[in-house]
Design a protein around this motif. Structure first.
Motif, PDB file in Angstrom:
ATOM      1  N   GLU A  37      41.514  37.967  41.594  1.00  0.00           N
ATOM      2  CA  GLU A  37      40.517  38.656  42.412  1.00  0.00           C
ATOM      3  C   GLU A  37      40.563  40.146  42.089  1.00  0.00           C
ATOM      4  O   GLU A  37      41.626  40.750  42.141  1.00  0.00           O
ATOM      5  CB  GLU A  37      40.771  38.419  43.903  1.00  0.00           C
ATOM      6  N   ARG A  38      39.418  40.716  41.741  1.00  0.00           N
ATOM      7  CA  ARG A  38      39.368  42.129  41.364  1.00  0.00           C
ATOM      8  C   ARG A  38      39.457  43.070  42.568  1.00  0.00           C
ATOM      9  O   ARG A  38      39.794  44.242  42.426  1.00  0.00           O
ATOM     10  CB  ARG A  38      38.087  42.428  40.571  1.00  0.00           C
ATOM     11  N   ASN A 204      43.496  42.677  42.976  1.00  0.00           N
ATOM     12  CA  ASN A 204      43.333  43.910  42.183  1.00  0.00           C
ATOM     13  C   ASN A 204      43.467  43.637  40.687  1.00  0.00           C
ATOM     14  O   ASN A 204      43.972  44.463  39.927  1.00  0.00           O
ATOM     15  CB  ASN A 204      44.367  44.964  42.602  1.00  0.00           C
ATOM     16  N   THR A 205      43.008  42.477  40.262  1.00  0.00           N
ATOM     17  CA  THR A 205      43.174  42.059  38.867  1.00  0.00           C
ATOM     18  C   THR A 205      41.847  41.567  38.320  1.00  0.00           C
ATOM     19  O   THR A 205      41.160  40.764  38.962  1.00  0.00           O
ATOM     20  CB  THR A 205      44.212  40.935  38.754  1.00  0.00           C
ATOM     21  N   GLU A 206      41.485  42.046  37.134  1.00  0.00           N
ATOM     22  CA  GLU A 206      40.250  41.586  36.523  1.00  0.00           C
ATOM     23  C   GLU A 206      40.496  41.090  35.102  1.00  0.00           C
ATOM     24  O   GLU A 206      41.498  41.440  34.460  1.00  0.00           O
ATOM     25  CB  GLU A 206      39.203  42.693  36.509  1.00  0.00           C
ATOM     26  N   SER A 208      39.735  41.251  31.367  1.00  0.00           N
ATOM     27  CA  SER A 208      39.176  42.205  30.412  1.00  0.00           C
ATOM     28  C   SER A 208      38.793  41.556  29.098  1.00  0.00           C
ATOM     29  O   SER A 208      37.978  42.103  28.348  1.00  0.00           O
ATOM     30  CB  SER A 208      40.161  43.356  30.172  1.00  0.00           C
ATOM     31  N   ILE A 225      43.779  46.719  38.291  1.00  0.00           N
ATOM     32  CA  ILE A 225      42.843  47.809  38.556  1.00  0.00           C
ATOM     33  C   ILE A 225      43.556  49.048  39.066  1.00  0.00           C
ATOM     34  O   ILE A 225      43.138  50.176  38.801  1.00  0.00           O
ATOM     35  CB  ILE A 225      41.764  47.334  39.553  1.00  0.00           C
TER      36      ILE A 225
END
Length: 495
Positions: A37-38, A204-206, A208, A225
């Motif tokens: 989840e970003r 807080n992770t996307e 790339s 992020i």
């Protein structure tokens, strides 16, 4: 750079990804599952309670699900399919409540009658025909119709008070419609999943980058992020359930099945009532007819919502044009999605849907007084100062190739998966969350074929969703049995 190996990688923490995680965990508890989840919180985009209507879309009240054909007949096929799909959602939720995976139903679903409301002879004639066409089918056998003013005042007192004498109005009603807090549902499912040793949620992770390796697995590069730290994941299967963000990730996958897809983003806003005396007078979800040229997501409705145990009253949604694909996204999202393989469909849709774009821009530029005038068609006594505007979520409608017009704009949902079943994405919007269980079962059927062919998976899925493998549209006895159970377990019946 650290690398972790997982069986399943889910991108997005909304109701779709979480439902798929819950199903797979129930079918095979040994699967190693990671969810990304970003945002800093789970289920904070389209799944959040304030970012959607919360309507358990069952086709009871949504008039756009039953269009008229050229011969003047009401077409019921979509309403029947959506109703049957929502019944599948109710079955899974009931099973998970019984297994204590989900908490008490009142935490995420409440009985709120679903009504359709129209005025004027032409629309009343349509509603009467719609009722006649639907109520003969067992899925809609409890759909009531009335044009009696006294009866309508019982059904929707707020809407009927001080209405012009003699104005022809009519409504249909199903008493066991529902209001669903999809955010609460999703977070409850996540809490249960996080109690398992082989489930990981990374906030807080996307993503790339992602690419398929020679052995058919996927190597996915992740970026934190907050601090920019990177890591990689080796995944056997990827599901892109990132709402408006799914299209960009699907394009990054470079699978041939993604070519030609583009997105048409639409924003939404609600008028929210601040007067508790007014809120107490409305006990249902009341849907009307969309304005000429309006997209399906802007069908006007006055809704009782139960959010975190408290009643709320919303009217809308007011649609608007946006270039963001996510509520917490970028205004460059639309432009970054343009590729050589989807430029022709994009231009085709732009050319053939200019009136829609103009309508959406006009909606976005409306004044508060103009929005209140629309509300007063439902609730004539609405006072400007009692209502405030609140932003809802973004919806990215599907654009795909079409030989006739170069591009076709669709307002449903669609699963796109690779030929080998190693990656799948969910694109589109309504009915969305309401049919999440059926949609995720479809993902399993496409991408976990060998596992699903086993008697063990078949038995487990049948236990979770008793109607699995059978047709609720065709089998009245089966529908009666499963509906009686779900209404009782989820406390939606007044009996």
């Amino acid at each position: 750079m650290n690398e972790k190996k997982v069986d399943v990688l889910l991108v997005g923490s909304g109701v779709m990804s979480t439902t798929l995680a819950a199903l797979l965990s129930e079918l095979d508890s040994s699967l190693n599952i990671m969810m990304l989840e970003r945002l800093p919180d789970a289920a904070a985009e389209s799944t959040d309670a304030w970012n959607n209507a919360g309507t358990g879309h069952a086709g009871y009240c949504e008039l756009n699900y039953t269009p008229m054909d050229d011969a003047g007949n009401v077409v019921t096929s979509r309403a029947l399919a959506i109703n049957a799909s929502f019944e599948v959602s109710l079955q899974l939720w009931s099973s998970l409540v019984e297994k204590n995976v989900l908490p008490s139903p009142k935490n995420f679903i409440n009985a709120v009658p679903h009504l359709s409301f129209v005025w004027g002879e032409a629309d009343i004639d349509f509603l009467r025909k719609r009722h006649a066409a639907l109520s003969t089918h067992h899925l809609f056998q409890d759909l009531e119709y009335s044009d009696d003013q006294a009866r309508l005042r019982e059904w929707m007192p707020l809407i009927m008070q001080h209405r012009e004498d003699g104005q022809p109005v009519a409504a249909t009603r199903v008493s066991y419609g529902s209001d669903v807090n999809f955010g609460a549902l999703t977070r409850s499912l996540l809490a249960s999943l996080q109690a398992r040793d082989n489930f990981t949620l990374k906030l807080n992770t996307e993503v790339s980058a992602l690419k398929q390796t020679g052995n058919g697995r996927w190597q996915v590069k992740l970026t934190n992020i907050n601090d920019g730290a990177t890591s990689t994941v080796d995944a056997g299967f990827i599901f892109l359930g990132a709402g408006g963000g799914a299209l960009e990730l699907l394009q990054k996958s470079k699978i041939p099945e993604s070519y030609g897809y583009a997105g048409f983003p639409v924003s939404g806003q609600w008028l929210v009532c601040k007067d508790p005396d007014v809120i107490r007078q409305h006990h249902s979800k009341v849907y009307g007819k969309a304005a000429l040229g309006a997209p399906p997501m802007s069908v006007p409705h006055l809704d009782l919502r139960i959010i975190n145990g408290e009643p709320a009253l919303l009217f809308g949604p007011y649609a608007g044009f946006t270039t963001k694909f996510l509520k917490q996204g970028s205004y460059l999202d639309l432009f970054k999605s343009i590729r050589a393989n989807n430029l022709k469909p994009l231009l085709g849709v732009a050319w053939h849907n200019f009136d829609l774009t103009r309508y959406l821009v006009g909606e976005a530029l409306q004044s508060h007084a103009s929005r209140m005038d629309t509300l007063r068609k439902f609730y004539p006594q609405a006072v400007d100062s009692s209502w405030h505007l609140q932003n809802a979520g973004k919806r990215v409608q599907i654009i795909k190739k079409c030989e006739y017009k170069s591009g076709k704009l669709e307002f449903g949902t669609e699963i796109v998966n690779s030929a080998d079943g190693s990656i799948a994405a969910l694109l589109g919007a309504s009915p969305g969350a309401s049919v999440s269980v059926q949609a995720m079962i479809n993902v399993i059927e496409r991408c976990f074929k060998s596992q699903l062919a086993s008697p063990e998976w078949q038995q487990k899925l049948k236990a979770l969703v008793p109607s699995y493998g059978e047709s609720l549209i065709d089998d009245a006895g089966l529908l009666k049995k499963v509906r009686a159970r779900t209404l009782q377990v989820l406390q939606l019946s007044s009996d």
